[in-house]
Design a protein around this motif. Sequence first.
Motif, PDB file in Angstrom:
ATOM      1  N   ALA A 117       0.792  -1.258  -0.006  1.00 30.40           N
ATOM      2  CA  ALA A 117      -0.075  -0.023  -0.130  1.00 30.40           C
ATOM      3  C   ALA A 117       0.876   1.361   0.128  1.00 30.40           C
ATOM      4  O   ALA A 117       0.608   2.155  -0.626  1.00 30.40           O
ATOM      5  N   GLU A 118       1.982   1.362   0.881  1.00 34.01           N
ATOM      6  CA  GLU A 118       2.991   2.459   0.864  1.00 34.01           C
ATOM      7  C   GLU A 118       3.469   2.626  -0.436  1.00 34.01           C
ATOM      8  O   GLU A 118       3.506   3.835  -0.875  1.00 34.01           O
ATOM      9  N   PHE A 119       3.856   1.702  -1.236  1.00 30.76           N
ATOM     10  CA  PHE A 119       4.442   1.597  -2.465  1.00 30.76           C
ATOM     11  C   PHE A 119       3.478   2.108  -3.549  1.00 30.76           C
ATOM     12  O   PHE A 119       3.832   2.765  -4.315  1.00 30.76           O
ATOM     13  N   LEU A 123       4.122   5.665  -5.875  1.00 31.18           N
ATOM     14  CA  LEU A 123       4.087   5.524  -7.066  1.00 31.18           C
ATOM     15  C   LEU A 123       2.872   6.691  -7.846  1.00 31.18           C
ATOM     16  O   LEU A 123       3.098   7.334  -8.610  1.00 31.18           O
ATOM     17  N   MET A 124       1.734   6.762  -7.012  1.00 30.63           N
ATOM     18  CA  MET A 124       0.671   7.694  -7.338  1.00 30.63           C
ATOM     19  C   MET A 124       1.039   9.063  -7.048  1.00 30.63           C
ATOM     20  O   MET A 124       0.856   9.815  -7.981  1.00 30.63           O
ATOM     21  N   ALA A 129       2.942  14.214  -9.601  1.00 30.63           N
ATOM     22  CA  ALA A 129       4.124  15.077  -9.720  1.00 30.63           C
ATOM     23  C   ALA A 129       4.516  15.261 -11.297  1.00 30.63           C
ATOM     24  O   ALA A 129       4.847  16.408 -11.730  1.00 30.63           O
ATOM     25  N   GLU A 130       4.819  14.325 -12.018  1.00 33.43           N
ATOM     26  CA  GLU A 130       4.978  14.168 -13.262  1.00 33.43           C
ATOM     27  C   GLU A 130       3.816  14.849 -14.184  1.00 33.43           C
ATOM     28  O   GLU A 130       4.187  15.605 -15.036  1.00 33.43           O
ATOM     29  N   GLY A 131       2.499  14.506 -13.840  1.00 39.88           N
ATOM     30  CA  GLY A 131       1.732  15.251 -14.353  1.00 39.88           C
ATOM     31  C   GLY A 131       1.460  16.543 -14.453  1.00 39.88           C
ATOM     32  O   GLY A 131       1.131  17.422 -15.392  1.00 39.88           O
ATOM     33  N   ILE A 132       1.686  17.085 -13.031  1.00 37.69           N
ATOM     34  CA  ILE A 132       2.002  18.512 -12.697  1.00 37.69           C
ATOM     35  C   ILE A 132       3.041  19.312 -13.462  1.00 37.69           C
ATOM     36  O   ILE A 132       2.511  20.265 -14.104  1.00 37.69           O
ATOM     37  N   ALA A 133       4.047  18.659 -13.626  1.00 38.58           N
ATOM     38  CA  ALA A 133       5.202  19.326 -14.161  1.00 38.58           C
ATOM     39  C   ALA A 133       4.942  19.305 -15.756  1.00 38.58           C
ATOM     40  O   ALA A 133       5.033  20.517 -16.204  1.00 38.58           O
TER      41      ALA A 133
END
Length: 188
Positions: A117-119, A123-124, A129-133
């Motif tokens: 769940a932490e992993f 990843l989410m 962050a990639e989408g925002i960038a």
Amino acid sequence: MKIGYARTSTTEQLAGLEAQVRDLWAAGCEKVFQEQVSGASTDRPQLAAALEHMRQGDVLMVMKPDRLARSTADLLGYVKAIQAKGCRLIVQSMGGQTLDTSNPTSKLMLTMLGAVAEFERDLMKERQAEGIAKAKAEGKYKGRKPTARSQAHEVSKLHEQGMTPTEIAKKLGMGRTSVYRCLSSLTN
């Protein structure tokens, strides 16, 4: 005594909270503590109350491990604290199985599920962050609109009526710090 704990991250997840509470009562809980607060928050008064309420031999029951903790370390910390009181943790709905921390196999499974769940959360966050960038690079990302400042007039009006910042925050559903920020911006 079986003690239930239900949590959702936001107030918009009311149906999820109601479902957890219903399932905890159906599983035989005699008392259920519930709250709507982010799992990342260190201030979870109902969880603290549930843990404080526990006596030797009691069971804390949650529907899923992520309702209790956001990281494997936190999850194992709660398991350790519960066991130190002479109590057990049971995670109820794991694909039809229950995990009871009184046995080593369930504790191992709970640790692995917590790690997965932490992993997934990590990843989410990475994808977000990639989408925002990407959106920023394309000039499409504006960020979220400040919600507290849009209510500055209402904050001022309530303050003039004699309400305290804490009362204003509760009434308008905002943080007390935001109330102070609004009041400060009005006086400058």
